[in-house]
Design an enzyme around this catalytic site. Structure first.
Site, PDB file in Angstrom:
ATOM      1  N   GLU A  63     -51.727  19.118 -50.470  1.00  0.00           N
ATOM      2  CA  GLU A  63     -51.609  18.207 -49.327  1.00  0.00           C
ATOM      3  C   GLU A  63     -51.043  18.925 -48.106  1.00  0.00           C
ATOM      4  O   GLU A  63     -50.072  19.676 -48.198  1.00  0.00           O
ATOM      5  CB  GLU A  63     -50.715  17.035 -49.730  1.00  0.00           C
ATOM      6  CG  GLU A  63     -50.621  15.928 -48.705  1.00  0.00           C
ATOM      7  CD  GLU A  63     -49.839  14.728 -49.217  1.00  0.00           C
ATOM      8  OE1 GLU A  63     -49.861  13.687 -48.541  1.00  0.00           O
ATOM      9  OE2 GLU A  63     -49.201  14.817 -50.298  1.00  0.00           O
ATOM     10  N   LYS A  86     -55.586   9.687 -45.524  1.00  0.00           N
ATOM     11  CA  LYS A  86     -54.815   9.142 -46.652  1.00  0.00           C
ATOM     12  C   LYS A  86     -54.665   7.632 -46.481  1.00  0.00           C
ATOM     13  O   LYS A  86     -54.353   7.141 -45.393  1.00  0.00           O
ATOM     14  CB  LYS A  86     -53.439   9.816 -46.711  1.00  0.00           C
ATOM     15  CG  LYS A  86     -52.649   9.541 -47.974  1.00  0.00           C
ATOM     16  CD  LYS A  86     -51.412  10.427 -48.041  1.00  0.00           C
ATOM     17  CE  LYS A  86     -50.646  10.239 -49.327  1.00  0.00           C
ATOM     18  NZ  LYS A  86     -49.455  11.119 -49.410  1.00  0.00           N
ATOM     19  N   CYS A 122     -52.420  12.531 -53.178  1.00  0.00           N
ATOM     20  CA  CYS A 122     -51.068  12.405 -53.743  1.00  0.00           C
ATOM     21  C   CYS A 122     -50.701  10.986 -54.155  1.00  0.00           C
ATOM     22  O   CYS A 122     -51.051  10.524 -55.223  1.00  0.00           O
ATOM     23  CB  CYS A 122     -50.057  12.981 -52.764  1.00  0.00           C
ATOM     24  SG  CYS A 122     -48.450  13.361 -53.550  1.00  0.00           S
ATOM     25  N   LEU A 182     -16.460  31.897 -57.649  1.00  0.00           N
ATOM     26  CA  LEU A 182     -16.600  31.713 -59.095  1.00  0.00           C
ATOM     27  C   LEU A 182     -15.239  31.370 -59.684  1.00  0.00           C
ATOM     28  O   LEU A 182     -14.346  32.211 -59.746  1.00  0.00           O
ATOM     29  CB  LEU A 182     -17.156  32.987 -59.721  1.00  0.00           C
ATOM     30  CG  LEU A 182     -17.506  32.961 -61.210  1.00  0.00           C
ATOM     31  CD1 LEU A 182     -18.569  31.907 -61.502  1.00  0.00           C
ATOM     32  CD2 LEU A 182     -17.982  34.342 -61.666  1.00  0.00           C
ATOM     33  N   SER A 183     -15.087  30.121 -60.112  1.00  0.00           N
ATOM     34  CA  SER A 183     -13.787  29.628 -60.570  1.00  0.00           C
ATOM     35  C   SER A 183     -13.572  29.782 -62.068  1.00  0.00           C
ATOM     36  O   SER A 183     -12.457  29.610 -62.548  1.00  0.00           O
ATOM     37  CB  SER A 183     -13.644  28.149 -60.207  1.00  0.00           C
ATOM     38  OG  SER A 183     -14.545  27.368 -60.985  1.00  0.00           O
ATOM     39  N   GLY A 184     -14.656  30.051 -62.812  1.00  0.00           N
ATOM     40  CA  GLY A 184     -14.539  30.088 -64.266  1.00  0.00           C
ATOM     41  C   GLY A 184     -14.819  28.740 -64.910  1.00  0.00           C
ATOM     42  O   GLY A 184     -14.719  28.603 -66.132  1.00  0.00           O
ATOM     43  N   GLY A 185     -15.180  27.734 -64.102  1.00  0.00           N
ATOM     44  CA  GLY A 185     -15.519  26.423 -64.639  1.00  0.00           C
ATOM     45  C   GLY A 185     -17.014  26.272 -64.850  1.00  0.00           C
ATOM     46  O   GLY A 185     -17.810  27.171 -64.533  1.00  0.00           O
ATOM     47  N   ASP A 229     -19.313  24.325 -63.376  1.00  0.00           N
ATOM     48  CA  ASP A 229     -20.203  24.216 -62.214  1.00  0.00           C
ATOM     49  C   ASP A 229     -20.502  25.567 -61.576  1.00  0.00           C
ATOM     50  O   ASP A 229     -21.662  25.922 -61.365  1.00  0.00           O
ATOM     51  CB  ASP A 229     -19.602  23.269 -61.185  1.00  0.00           C
ATOM     52  CG  ASP A 229     -19.475  21.845 -61.700  1.00  0.00           C
ATOM     53  OD1 ASP A 229     -20.236  21.487 -62.612  1.00  0.00           O
ATOM     54  OD2 ASP A 229     -18.615  21.103 -61.209  1.00  0.00           O
TER      55      ASP A 229
END
Length: 707
Positions: free
Chosen positions: A45, A114, A175, A356-359, A361
């Site tokens: 499309e 469309k 679509c 980077l927190s180590g958790g 997420d």
């Protein structure tokens, strides 16, 4: 009479307003289709301008450049002797339509507008386009002079019609028309159309492929026929990722399956099919034939061209295949990673920076980048020159060839652990171990000096110094002290993103990655303008529950052993003082609800359209085995209080990969206010009245208890 026809459909990685690149990809797809013997080629499309142009559709430039690209296509020798079906916006009688332009040998056969526009969720087509509301009606369209000069056509057909070739009949859907109850393919099929062509821009949501495939196969199961689905793929310049999945179906069975996630910019599916199989299939459906005898016929555009090349009965035909679906964890591994790759190469930045927190997420976000690196290495290893060219531009080295994901990850991902006096050794170790396993360039930053400097400024102005609650401070002081730490991390993340490569003698800057999941965003469990504020967020539409499944997948498939300790640790923001060196603060305790509960609230609020009272009514049944009605009422009230108090934070959400249909993304997807009466007095009173009624009913003696 020809029996076998060879047709092609495509998945193209088009980009909004990239007319040069879009033209190249369209031409390449047509060339591939012709080389494979196809006589008809279908594209996605609005492929000429890119689907995601949004308010650029208002600009006359977008229409002009689309026609300029169409002119190039009409003139190209590549487009000769094959019916080409391309998508672009067209202005007809001062009304803007989303159209298919179908042409053959420098002649436009039909412009088909469309008829059903996508106008829910992420889609706003009614904002820019008008649906064609005259079924089976065709009128004259007078193309621009640049097109007339090529086609020598003063006017061309514009409207709802089908193409009658020498051997078959082709009908068009666009679509959304596949998804509506009155899809055009139903009556087109009854009227004898044998090939249905659907050009789509259908975005990825976890698990959506099942629905899409079932819709396509069911389109021909009841009525017979051949169905071609083309789709956009890649990041078209926004939050959505279009996941390809081009396919060809016949008589209810999948004949050809395209890739759902791929770094290939151009993918072409070709199948050779026997038209007699369609006719035999339909011959046995007497109810269809009865309807066909009284159907209002479509206007047919006669095309002196055949999709079949010969009557050779030895021509092999394509056989049905079983569709192979990805698991949910695989989709998380592949979809956001492909989205990140498109965003990175098109933004022309040098890589990513991730706090980077180590958790769970931030670790999941790091793993998605690692998955991206894995896919890039696989693409290069399989000979994808376009991906290699992009890699070499990215690292500013024309000789570089990525061999291992860890090594490439070290080039494009910088991770940083931002420690404070409230950070534990456990989270520091988890971040370090994960960075070592995936190969990221890892740095440690201590933010205490910056935090104390901010406190010092406040003290110098006010003469007061706030304290944590555990040290005798108030709740206001406690929250303010946490927020300062969170916001300092955001400032440092952007500083290191801008200058980290410079400090290492390398060119370029880094994109900052956010790592707030959809559940935290829904509740508002983050600091406004903290390190959740970033350039893009690959997990912003994914729940904590699904992220844990993804981490388990990475442990098993990428052999990242450090993730075991990540997923087993309780989620924590680590913004309050430790107790004897260990974390005392946990996310779920802070929020007053679990992540599992948050997912339920989110789905009921957005997908089920439930306000406080309706949510309570549904949950007293769903949770009847684990919660009394009064407990359910307390939980629902707490959620809506916190949701409404924190809704203003949604206005600052980092642009996130859209993976969940209960995303709280403000303005683009979740159109709700951000200033509420958080008391919800009327709604909560209705809940209380219902609780009292239920409890009184429970106290009444049951009939079997009365003697």
């Amino acid at each position: 009479m020809g029996r076998t026809v060879t047709v092609a459909t495509c998945a193209l990685n088009q980009w909004a307003l990239d007319f040069e690149g879009n033209l190249e990809r369209i031409l390449k797809s047509i060339e591939i289709a012709k080389c494979k013997g196809a006589r008809y080629r279908l594209g996605p499309e609005l492929e000429i301008c890119g689907y995601g142009c949004s308010d650029h559709y208002y600009e006359s430039d977008t229409l002009l450049h689309s026609f300029q690209v169409l002119a190039k296509l009409l003139e190209s020798p590549i487009t000769q002797d094959i019916i080409c079906d391309v998508g672009m916006p067209v202005m007809h009688r001062n009304v803007r339509y989303n159209c298919r332009v179908i042409f053959l040998n420098r002649k436009i056969l039909l412009i088909r507008p469309k008829m059903a526009l996508a106008n829910t969720g992420n889609y706003r087509e009614m904002r820019w386009f008008t649906p064609w509301s005259r079924p089976r009606h065709v009128e004259e369209y007078f193309p621009p002079r640049m097109i007339q000069n090529i086609t020598t056509q003063e006017s061309v057909p514009f409207g709802d019609a089908v193409l009658a070739t020498l051997d078959t009949c082709i009908g068009t859907e666009i679509c959304e028309e596949l998804w509506i109850p009155t899809s055009p393919h139903i009556e087109m099929g009854i009227d004898g159309v044998e090939i249905f062509a659907n050009s789509s821009a259908s975005h990825h949501v976890l698990g959506k492929a099942h629905t899409r495939v079932e819709l396509v196969n069911s389109a021909t199961a009841k009525n017979g026929g051949i169905y071609l689905l083309a789709n956009q793929k890649g990041c078209d310049g926004d939050r959505l990722y279009y996941d390809g999945c081009a396919m060809i179906s016949m008589n209810g069975s999948t004949i050809a399956q395209g890739l759902q996630f791929s770094l290939d910019d151009v993918e072409v599916l070709v199948a050779t099919l026997d038209l007699e199989d369609v006719r035999s299939y339909r011959a046995e459906i007497s109810s269809r034939n009865l309807e066909a005898s009284k159907v209002t016929p479509y206007g047919r555009i006669k095309v002196h061209f055949a999709l079949s090349c010969s009557d050779d009965i030895r021509t092999p035909t394509s056989e049905p295949v079983q569709w192979k679906y990805h698991s949910l964890a695989e989709e998380i591994s592949l979809g956001p990673a492909c989205w990140l790759w498109d965003y990175l190469r098109r933004s022309k930045q040098g890589g990513f920076l991730l706090p980077l927190s180590g958790g769970v997420d931030s670790s999941a976000t790091a793993c998605i980048v690692y998955s991206m690196c894995h896919q890039v290495c696989c693409a290069v290893d399989s000979g994808n020159q376009n991906v290699l060219d992009d890699v070499q531009k990215l690292v500013n080295d024309e000789t570089y060839i990525p061999k291992q994901p860890q090594e490439f990850c070290g080039r494009v991902l910088t991770t940083c652990y931002m420690a404070s006096e409230n950070s534990s050794q456990e989270t520091r170790n988890r971040a370090k171990s994960l960075a070592e396993e995936i190969g990221s360039y890892h740095i440690n930053i201590n933010i205490d000096g910056a935090v104390k400097a901010i406190w010092g400024i406040f003290n110098a102005v006010t003469g007061r110094l706030p304290q944590y609650q555990v040290h005798g401070g108030s709740a206001r002081e406690n929250l303010a002290l946490q927020n300062v730490q969170a916001r300092i991390r955001m400032v440092l993340a952007y500083l290191f993103a801008q200058l980290s490569l410079w400090s290492r003698g390398m060119p370029g800057g880094l994109l900052v990655l956010g790592s707030s999941n959809v559940d935290e965003s829904l509740w508002g469990y983050f600091t406004k303008y903290d390190c959740s504020s970033a350039d893009i967020n690959p997990i912003g539409g994914i729940s904590k529950t699904d992220l844990k499944s993804f981490i388990q997948y990475c442990t098993e498939n990428f052999h990242i052993t450090s993730l075991g300790s990540v997923v087993s640790a309780p989620p924590t923001a680590e913004l309050e003082p430790l107790k004897k060196g260990h974390v005392a603060q946990t996310d779920e305790e802070d929020m007053g609800m679990t992540y599992s509960e948050l997912s339920v609230y989110g789905k009921l609020r957005k997908i089920a359209k439930a306000g406080p009272y309706t949510m309570f009514c549904k949950l007293i049944t769903m949770w009847k085995e684990i919660c009394a009605p009064r407990q359910v009422a307390t939980k629902v009230k707490h959620f809506f209080r916190m949701y409404s108090v924190n809704r203003h934070k949604m206005t600052t959400l980092t642009p996130s990969y859209h993976a969940a249909n209960y995303s709280p993304d403000d303005n683009r997807f979740d159109l709700r206010p951000f200033l509420y009466n958080s008391a919800w007095s009327w709604q909560f009173r209705c809940i209380d009245e219902q609780v009292s009624k239920v409890e009184s009913e429970e106290l009444k003696p049951k009939p079997e208890d009365v003697v």
